[in-house]
Design an enzyme around this catalytic site. Sequence first.
Site, PDB file in Angstrom:
ATOM      1  N   SER A   1      52.057  16.760  28.950  1.00 42.07           N
ATOM      2  CA  SER A   1      52.289  17.828  27.886  1.00 42.07           C
ATOM      3  C   SER A   1      52.200  19.309  28.660  1.00 42.07           C
ATOM      4  CB  SER A   1      51.080  17.950  27.021  1.00 42.07           C
ATOM      5  OG  SER A   1      50.864  18.898  26.348  1.00 42.07           O
TER       6      SER A   1
ATOM      7  N   TYR B   1      41.553  17.828  25.746  1.00 39.20           N
ATOM      8  CA  TYR B   1      42.921  17.389  25.875  1.00 39.20           C
ATOM      9  C   TYR B   1      43.961  17.756  26.984  1.00 39.20           C
ATOM     10  CZ  TYR B   1      47.877  16.130  24.192  1.00 39.20           C
ATOM     11  OH  TYR B   1      49.124  15.852  24.345  1.00 39.20           O
TER      12      TYR B   1
HETATM   13  P1  NAP Z   1      51.668   9.965  17.865  1.00 38.56           P
HETATM   14  O1  NAP Z   1      52.833  10.183  16.923  1.00 38.56           O
HETATM   15  O2  NAP Z   1      50.077  10.125  17.434  1.00 38.56           O
HETATM   16  O3  NAP Z   1      51.683   8.103  18.062  1.00 38.56           O
HETATM   17  C1  NAP Z   1      50.675   7.783  18.882  1.00 38.56           C
HETATM   18  C2  NAP Z   1      50.995   6.326  19.486  1.00 38.56           C
HETATM   19  O4  NAP Z   1      50.093   6.070  20.613  1.00 38.56           O
HETATM   20  C3  NAP Z   1      50.928   5.273  18.241  1.00 38.56           C
HETATM   21  O5  NAP Z   1      51.970   4.444  18.702  1.00 38.56           O
HETATM   22  C4  NAP Z   1      49.383   4.824  18.436  1.00 38.56           C
HETATM   23  O6  NAP Z   1      49.449   3.533  17.871  1.00 38.56           O
HETATM   24  C5  NAP Z   1      49.323   4.742  20.060  1.00 38.56           C
HETATM   25  N1  NAP Z   1      48.092   4.829  20.260  1.00 38.56           N
HETATM   26  C6  NAP Z   1      47.200   5.627  20.077  1.00 38.56           C
HETATM   27  N2  NAP Z   1      45.922   5.217  20.808  1.00 38.56           N
HETATM   28  C7  NAP Z   1      45.913   4.291  21.472  1.00 38.56           C
HETATM   29  C8  NAP Z   1      45.448   3.490  22.492  1.00 38.56           C
HETATM   30  N3  NAP Z   1      44.158   3.560  22.705  1.00 38.56           N
HETATM   31  N4  NAP Z   1      46.152   2.389  22.909  1.00 38.56           N
HETATM   32  C9  NAP Z   1      47.516   1.979  22.440  1.00 38.56           C
HETATM   33  N5  NAP Z   1      48.169   2.751  21.958  1.00 38.56           N
HETATM   34  C10 NAP Z   1      47.579   3.833  21.323  1.00 38.56           C
HETATM   35  O7  NAP Z   1      51.903  10.681  19.293  1.00 38.56           O
HETATM   36  P2  NAP Z   1      53.165  11.338  19.952  1.00 38.56           P
HETATM   37  O8  NAP Z   1      53.016  12.778  19.311  1.00 38.56           O
HETATM   38  O9  NAP Z   1      54.270  10.593  19.584  1.00 38.56           O
HETATM   39  O10 NAP Z   1      52.502  11.490  21.426  1.00 38.56           O
HETATM   40  C11 NAP Z   1      53.070  10.659  22.399  1.00 38.56           C
HETATM   41  C12 NAP Z   1      52.657  11.155  23.583  1.00 38.56           C
HETATM   42  O11 NAP Z   1      53.483  12.392  23.881  1.00 38.56           O
HETATM   43  C13 NAP Z   1      51.124  11.322  23.864  1.00 38.56           C
HETATM   44  O12 NAP Z   1      50.694  11.073  25.164  1.00 38.56           O
HETATM   45  C14 NAP Z   1      50.827  12.844  23.645  1.00 38.56           C
HETATM   46  O13 NAP Z   1      49.755  13.324  24.112  1.00 38.56           O
HETATM   47  C15 NAP Z   1      52.170  13.530  24.143  1.00 38.56           C
HETATM   48  N6  NAP Z   1      52.569  14.739  23.761  1.00 38.56           N
HETATM   49  C16 NAP Z   1      52.842  14.824  22.431  1.00 38.56           C
HETATM   50  C17 NAP Z   1      53.486  16.301  22.207  1.00 38.56           C
HETATM   51  C18 NAP Z   1      53.598  16.541  20.556  1.00 38.56           C
HETATM   52  O14 NAP Z   1      53.737  17.524  20.108  1.00 38.56           O
HETATM   53  N7  NAP Z   1      53.973  15.549  19.682  1.00 38.56           N
HETATM   54  C19 NAP Z   1      53.204  17.014  22.935  1.00 38.56           C
HETATM   55  C20 NAP Z   1      52.953  16.972  24.220  1.00 38.56           C
HETATM   56  C21 NAP Z   1      52.756  15.837  24.561  1.00 38.56           C
HETATM   57  P3  NAP Z   1      48.665   3.095  16.501  1.00 38.56           P
HETATM   58  O15 NAP Z   1      49.592   3.771  15.372  1.00 38.56           O
HETATM   59  O16 NAP Z   1      48.370   1.761  16.426  1.00 38.56           O
HETATM   60  O17 NAP Z   1      47.226   3.812  16.589  1.00 38.56           O
END
Ligand code: NAP
Length: 246
Positions: free
Chosen positions: A143, A157
């Site tokens: 991130s 985080y």
């Molecule tokens: P999200 O919409 O909250 O989706 C999270 C996904 O991870 C879901 O499929 C969830 O499954 C799964 N998950 C959560 N905990 C888990 C675990 N312990 N074991 C296996 N699966 C797990 O997240 P996102 O925003 O797409 O983010 C994806 C990645 O990008 C993350 O690493 C996040 O830190 C990074 N990121 C996101 C942003 C942003 O602005 N969105 C910015 C920078 C970085 P369930 O639904 O079954 O719980």
Amino acid sequence: MSDWVLITGGSRGIGAATAQRCAAAGWDVAINYAQDSAAAEALAAGLHASGRRVLTLQADVADAAQVSAMFERLDAAGGRLAGLVNNAGIVAPAMRLHEMTLERWRRLLDVNVVGTLLCCQQAARRMSTARGGQGGAIVNLSSRAAEYGSAGIYVDYAATKGAVDTLTRGLGRELISEGIRVNGVRPGIIETDIHANSGMDASGASSTIPIQRLGRPEEIAEAIVWLLSDAASYTVGTMLDVAGGR
Ligand code: NAP
């Protein structure tokens, strides 16, 4: 039969967009999730139309036994694991340092850092040319918070994502001799559920981003799929910022 890519946290948000983009690029797609089986199955049902093989795999990436069992289920499906996207990640409610608990820090570290390590280890055992594998590519989701530090909301985080950056650079250099390219993507603020889960309303952040809008999951997926592909054959241990200039 084509090669598998395993996307952790592939059922929603950036992971789901990556699963769709990978299927379109010709990968067989294994979708890991933690709890929301309905979301994973709905995504898989849509992907079957691509003609690619699709697997849904429930496992908490923070749990070594569950991660090991997940990779064994993928082995049993037959075919080669050639790609891993360590996308599963969590944030926690926004707060200042003095309010945070040890339990919260342990869970963030377990999912975001230990989970990434566990999956890299399992994938490397299968991909490594030193162990009879045919090589592969790994992409870790970090991130922009790793650089900004997320003061006042979730420094913990941000610190886990700093660890992902360091791990990516180190493993990039370690594993390239075994035919495995490891790289990372650092998204800016992307339209997914992760913000609501932390109690944050991300919609107001647009004015703080040079491009003046949030990113879409598909825009992160494009970078991930490029790093997985042979088009990125000379890209090793690199963090690619996809953040609208932020
Ligand atoms: P999200 O919409 O909250 O989706 C999270 C996904 O991870 C879901 O499929 C969830 O499954 C799964 N998950 C959560 N905990 C888990 C675990 N312990 N074991 C296996 N699966 C797990 O997240 P996102 O925003 O797409 O983010 C994806 C990645 O990008 C993350 O690493 C996040 O830190 C990074 N990121 C996101 C942003 C942003 O602005 N969105 C910015 C920078 C970085 P369930 O639904 O079954 O719980």
